[in-house]
Design an enzyme around this catalytic site. Sequence first.
Site, PDB file in Angstrom:
ATOM      1  N   ASP A   1     -71.876-152.258 -60.925  1.00  0.00           N
ATOM      2  CA  ASP A   1     -71.875-151.167 -61.893  1.00  0.00           C
ATOM      3  C   ASP A   1     -71.500-151.792 -63.231  1.00  0.00           C
ATOM      4  OD1 ASP A   1     -71.395-149.018 -63.536  1.00  0.00           O
ATOM      5  OD2 ASP A   1     -69.746-148.183 -62.351  1.00  0.00           O
TER       6      ASP A   1
ATOM      7  N   ASP B   1     -72.476-137.152 -64.387  1.00  0.00           N
ATOM      8  CA  ASP B   1     -72.009-138.515 -64.635  1.00  0.00           C
ATOM      9  C   ASP B   1     -71.813-138.735 -66.131  1.00  0.00           C
ATOM     10  OD1 ASP B   1     -71.659-141.219 -64.965  1.00  0.00           O
ATOM     11  OD2 ASP B   1     -73.450-141.829 -63.863  1.00  0.00           O
TER      12      ASP B   1
ATOM     13  N   GLU C   1     -77.420-144.655 -61.950  1.00  0.00           N
ATOM     14  CA  GLU C   1     -76.007-144.473 -61.641  1.00  0.00           C
ATOM     15  C   GLU C   1     -75.699-143.185 -60.873  1.00  0.00           C
ATOM     16  OE1 GLU C   1     -74.417-145.236 -65.501  1.00  0.00           O
ATOM     17  OE2 GLU C   1     -74.870-147.359 -65.298  1.00  0.00           O
TER      18      GLU C   1
ATOM     19  N   LYS D   1     -72.913-152.055 -73.917  1.00  0.00           N
ATOM     20  CA  LYS D   1     -73.988-151.340 -73.232  1.00  0.00           C
ATOM     21  C   LYS D   1     -74.712-150.365 -74.164  1.00  0.00           C
ATOM     22  CE  LYS D   1     -74.653-148.769 -68.949  1.00  0.00           C
ATOM     23  NZ  LYS D   1     -73.909-148.255 -67.787  1.00  0.00           N
TER      24      LYS D   1
END
Lengths: 112, 581
Positions: B9, B169, B147, B70
């Site tokens: 992850d 999420d 994810e 990211k």
Amino acid sequence: MKTPYEILEVAEQATDSEIKQAYLQKVKQYPPDRDQGMFQQIHSAYEIIKDITGREKYALFNYPEADFNALLDQAFSLAEPAIMNAELFDKLLRAGIDDKTFLTTLPAKAKS
Amino acid sequence: MNEIIIGIDLGTTNSEVAIVENGQVRVITDNGKKILPSFVGIDDQGQIMVGEAARNQYLVYPERTIKSIKRLMGQDIQVDMAGHAYAPQEISAIILKRLKAIAEAHVKQPITKAVITVPAYFSDAQRQATREAGEIAGLDVVRMINEPTAAALAYGASQADRKHMLVYDLGGGTFDVSVVNIQAGVVEVLSSHGDNHLGGDDFDQQIVDHILDHLSETKGVDARSNSKALARITRAAENAKLVLSDQPFVQIEEEYLLEHEGAAVHLSLELSRMDYEEMIADYINATIDAVHIALKGAKFTPADIDEIVLVGGSTRTPCIRERLFNEFGFEPHSEVDPDLCVAMGAATQAAMISGQNVDAVLVDVTPYTYGTSALGYLDGEYYPHTFIPIIHKNTALPNRKTEAFMTTYDGQEIVDVTIYQGEDPDALNNIKIGEFLIEGLQDVAQGNIITLTLDLDLNGMLHVSAQEKATGLEKSITIKNAISRFEHAALDSAKTRINTLFGQLEAEDAIAGQNADTPEIAEARKLIAKAEALFDKTSDEDKEDMIDLIEEIQTAIEAGSSDELQAASVKLADIIYYLES
């Protein structure tokens, strides 16, 4: 060329939930990560017949045994011509899947 | 024994690595910690640091530290770290390399393959950049999974009954929501929606702005230009956010924040949860709107959902639970740690790919519609850029679709094919993700048939091909990062650069059985560093030679063959000598 029913190994009278079950079982057997081609085949078969609308469409346009012209000829050659209202048309569609003959159900309903 | 594939992850704020061992999913710890903060820094000796240490350094040396990389993935920009420019892929690669080393130390063998998770709403370019980061880190990214899907997989593996699940999420930088059907051992994503630039970082930024406003109003100071003060304010804002998850008020205190007109400026400010929730209300509303879009995509109403799963650290914000409770009438679940379940799902999928028996099989969908543009009608008007969807949103992956198009004038020799991602009937309002020409078509009347095939793979990446039906003339492309093209040579040199940065660190936690560097190897590493220092000043040709030699040296070190190491080192030393003289 296999039919969607053959790919998923379900009866043509199967219900939505039976078809879903069969689909999931096949997916479990052939996960997309192991065999992409097989999965796509299974998935598109499921997409085609997953609900009644899809099954009717399939019967109308892909089902070789439902000779729509013959059914129509039969309907029009009746002594008392049926009036093609929406309900009747719907019946005609379903006849292709459930009964494969239109005549047996038509006259009684047409008079009502 | 099956080959080991790790599950990663790679988060905006935190990253984790997990594997399946003896049928059990396990998040691998590093010094007892399961979470690696996604921070990268360079210390004062020029050594690379990743995780906790880098996060601590951020306060003192923000200019030598990178956070939340990211958010920049897939963009054609460079970030500055200690005076050197790096592509986002390279910074991500450093984090990945660290995770790889953590996993290698655990399994005591080299690892070369990984499943990496990405936000469901990550675009093609962002996915491509993630794959490149893996490549730079020496990891073959065998699959990228979404994810929320990974989280559903972590939950779903143990479910016996049929369940409709909503995965909410909210991470540090991205938001995804997915509607999932779990039944008969299949985790089937029905729909997905999100925002690839919305997350906890935005919440922090709201508090940061609030603090900055407060400073300028009460003290007449603009702290924006002071990078150290700004780093401290950012950290204070983050902490305040965490406190407000449990407390109704927080006291934000930073003494000696900076100097203004010869006097020290202290920060002292109270923030209430209510005020904070008002600051982030727009963001939360946007996520709830996305929840409804996802429900609609699955043809569901809130009443059809049996369970809500929260993923990502930002879901600890109390008002999110409240809002979801108001929408659905029951409390969300969080039995599996929201910080860890994504890595666990990735490991489960990795195990499945490596051929192990796993409890749950995954079917995912694309959150985007892909198509092209053509002559057509828009709002009843003739319009040259009508959007023609080919693969629709929420279609199961993988998927392959072909459409036929016709040339529009006699003797048309060229067709310009543009691929768009989006939902708008006007193609120009969608995101253009690639474009190519099919040239040398037959000289025939208009109506020459061209077939266009879109192939969306299991990673959510698009491959496109077009063919002139009559002749079979074909053109195919993989929609590569249309914005930032990271060419192969660039990837290789990035790999070398990152490897060198890691030189010392790797030696420290070398996997069992591997000896420390011999003097010979240490010498070679010095040479590599020297060579790289010269990269900027040399011609491309010399640079390529050096990169090749560096690679030879590294292979030789790995293989332990001292003859080859010697030979390559001598050649590299020669080039350096030639360049320096």
